[in-house]
Enzyme design. Structure first.
Site, PDB file in Angstrom:
ATOM      1  N   LYS A  77       0.849  -1.205   0.000  1.00 14.74           N
ATOM      2  CA  LYS A  77       0.000   0.000   0.000  1.00 14.74           C
ATOM      3  C   LYS A  77       0.879   1.248   0.000  1.00 14.74           C
ATOM      4  O   LYS A  77       1.898   1.280   0.705  1.00 14.74           O
ATOM      5  CB  LYS A  77      -0.901  -0.039   1.244  1.00 14.74           C
ATOM      6  CG  LYS A  77      -1.937   1.068   1.342  1.00 14.74           C
ATOM      7  CD  LYS A  77      -2.793   0.876   2.599  1.00 14.74           C
ATOM      8  CE  LYS A  77      -3.869   1.920   2.762  1.00 14.74           C
ATOM      9  NZ  LYS A  77      -4.688   1.712   3.973  1.00 14.74           N
ATOM     10  N   SER A 152      -9.648   1.767   3.077  1.00 15.92           N
ATOM     11  CA  SER A 152      -8.808   2.541   2.188  1.00 15.92           C
ATOM     12  C   SER A 152      -7.782   1.712   1.405  1.00 15.92           C
ATOM     13  O   SER A 152      -7.248   2.185   0.400  1.00 15.92           O
ATOM     14  CB  SER A 152      -8.060   3.593   2.989  1.00 15.92           C
ATOM     15  OG  SER A 152      -7.185   2.990   3.927  1.00 15.92           O
ATOM     16  N   SER A 176      -9.651  -0.733   7.219  1.00 14.29           N
ATOM     17  CA  SER A 176      -9.129  -0.554   5.860  1.00 14.29           C
ATOM     18  C   SER A 176      -8.446  -1.766   5.235  1.00 14.29           C
ATOM     19  O   SER A 176      -8.133  -1.729   4.047  1.00 14.29           O
ATOM     20  CB  SER A 176      -8.157   0.618   5.821  1.00 14.29           C
ATOM     21  OG  SER A 176      -8.884   1.794   5.683  1.00 14.29           O
TER      22      SER A 176
HETATM   23  N1  GLN Z   1     -12.788   3.945   6.591  1.00  6.27           N
HETATM   24  C1  GLN Z   1     -12.251   4.331   7.855  1.00  6.27           C
HETATM   25  C2  GLN Z   1     -11.868   5.788   7.801  1.00  6.27           C
HETATM   26  O1  GLN Z   1     -12.177   6.398   6.856  1.00  6.27           O
HETATM   27  C3  GLN Z   1     -11.084   3.484   8.188  1.00  6.27           C
HETATM   28  C4  GLN Z   1      -9.875   3.839   7.432  1.00  6.27           C
HETATM   29  C5  GLN Z   1      -8.702   2.985   7.745  1.00  6.27           C
HETATM   30  O2  GLN Z   1      -8.816   1.926   8.360  1.00  6.27           O
HETATM   31  N2  GLN Z   1      -7.532   3.457   7.354  1.00  6.27           N
HETATM   32  O3  GLN Z   1     -11.282   6.319   8.678  1.00  6.27           O
END
Ligand code: GLN
Length: 483
Positions: A77, A152, A176
């Site tokens: 990532k 994400s 994410s």
């Molecule tokens: N979707 C969640 C957020 O927007 C989690 C994001 C993540 O785990 N990096 O914060």
């Protein structure tokens, strides 16, 4: 069928026997990326030449046979640093930034004999649930290109689902890794907080962030987790606990396990097909001698609200360093140092990141700290206690990975609250720092994959993986990606 669509463990067996070479695998991965990534956009940058060169060198030297990752291509990532490579975190503000060192988790991939084959797309600074917040445009779900792959770490999930990497690393702050794994029909795991070093991960919310693996099967996930786990003097929150053999208990079976279902919590907006999928799975588990019992996570309903106070507060502090002085983008419209900061940040950050910095700064400000930040910390303690109480009675907690299957690109991006709710089941786990895995559990009527999440006690990844392997065997899940 190309070698790129085989699993990690299956490939290492063939590699070690000398039936195939790292170069054979690398060539098939390159072909898949060239064929599909124009549509999927899983990668921000794919290191084609480097992958082929390294794989050729390993093939020639034979120095891969004794390593766990045996020269296999692993995607990373793009919020995880790799020396000499651009790291964008999906943001314009890091344009022109090159990482001066390699993150410990990525270094562990290399040390374990893997090849880092590229950087995958993500929501800007990992803030989002669909990859639509990436400054480089969204990734697409390999099961249906009109749908989001989740986020994400959507690029990592899509790369594995579309056979464009044998495994991948993601980061999970509120879901994410698990939510995109669920949306793309692959396995994704968030280990116990501290199990994998965060050194070299661009920080979003430091008390929640955790790096973890994506793979095609639970066994492959266990091997990749073993490869990246380590205590690390560079990360004060990394655990010095010994790293077990994560594949050790995989085949112990489900017999004798007690699995808790938090029914009170799951009533919150779960789609009927998701509920039905879980009910069917529970019935199957009972046939395998698993005791399926109800547990209460009474405060988990406040997890989402609590998370968006704590995560944003930490983000507002972590992102203060991007001011045009040291990293990436600097405005051309500075009149003085203050306008340099403000213009740089205005030009460099996207809307969602700005929203979170504003909210995070607000909840930490004098007069509001007690009402929001301190209160959220107290709620966090109650959520942790709920898990502790539940784990007095059960070995694992099971719930859907997300309240629905993947959603179409564009459906939620203009409604942040709706988007935030897609992590309702993953967020409590980060607040409590627990290990959890997402695995495919079926296919919804619209043809998109459904996922289930197994959560364990701190440092009990082996029980989580054992349960997941058992569930994986029970579920007839067939991959039906369109690319
Ligand atoms: N979707 C969640 C957020 O927007 C989690 C994001 C993540 O785990 N990096 O914060």
């Amino acid at each position: 069928m190309g070698l790129n669509s085989r699993g990690l463990v299956e490939l290492t067996v063939l590699l070690k026997k000398g039936e195939i070479s790292p170069l054979d695998v690398a060539k098939d991965v390159v072909a898949a990326v060239e064929e599909k990534d124009g549509d999927v956009h899983a990668y921000v940058e794919f290191y084609k030449e480097d992958l082929l060169e390294r794989a050729a060198a390993l093939t020639k030297s034979g120095d891969y046979r004794s390593t766990p990752l045996a020269g296999l291509p692993i995607a990373v990532k793009d919020n995880i640093c790799v020396e000499g490579r651009a790291t964008t975190a999906g943001s314009r503000i890091l344009s022109g930034y090159t990482s001066p060192y390699t993150a410990t988790a990525a270094a562990n991939v290399l040390r374990s004999g893997g090849i880092i084959c590229g950087k995958t797309n993500l929501d800007e600074f990992a803030m989002g649930s669909s990859t639509e917040n990436s400054a480089f445009g969204p990734s697409r779900n390999p099961w249906n290109l009109d749908y989001a792959p989740g986020g994400s770490s959507g690029g990592s999930a899509a790369a594995v689902a579309a056979d464009m990497a044998v495994g991948a690393l993601g980061s999970d702050t509120g879901g994410s890794i698990r939510q995109p794994a669920g949306f793309c029909g692959v396995v994704g795991m968030k280990p116990t907080y501290g199990r994998v070093s965060r050194y070299g991960l661009i920080a979003f919310a430091s008390s929640l962030d955790q790096i973890g693996p994506f793979a095609r099967s639970v066994e492959d996930c266990a091997v990749l987790l073993g490869a990246i786990s380590s205590g690390d003097a560079q990360d004060a929150t990394s655990l010095r606990a010994p790293v077990p053999d994560f594949a050790r208990d995989l085949d112990k079976g489900l017999d004798g396990l007690t699995v808790g279902i938090p029914r009170d919590f799951m009533e919150m907006g779960t789609r009927p097909e998701v509920e039905e999928n879980l009910t069917t799975l529970c019935a199957r588990l009972e046939k395998e001698n698993v005791a399926v019992v109800d547990v209460s996570l009474a405060h988990a309903r406040y997890a989402c609200a609590c998370y968006y106070v704590i995560a944003n507060a930490e983000a507002s502090s972590n992102l203060a360093r991007f001011d045009g002085v040291r990293y990436g983008h600097r405005t051309e419209h500075a009149r003085d140092v203050y306008s340099m900061y403000t213009h740089t940040r205005d030009e460099g950050f996207g809307d969602e990141v700005k929203r979170r910095i504003l909210l995070g700064t607000y909840v930490l400000s004098a007069g509001y700290y007690d009402a929001y930040y301190l209160k959220a910390q107290k709620v966090r303690s109650l959520i942790i206690r709920d898990f502790q109480n539940a784990f007095d009675h059960v070995d694992l907690i099971m719930m859907p990975t997300a309240p629905s299957a993947a959603f179409p690109i564009g459906e939620k991006v203009s409604d942040p609250l709706l988007m935030y709710l897609s992590d309702i089941f993953t967020i409590p786990v980060n607040l409590a720092g627990l290990p959890a895995i997402a695995i495919p559990s079926g296919v919804a009527p619209d043809g998109l994959p459904l996922g289930v999440q197994l959560i364990g006690k701190p440092l009990e990844e082996n029980t989580v993986l054992r349960g997941a392997r058992g569930v994986e065997r029970l579920v007839d899940f067939e991959r039906k990606t369109v690319v």
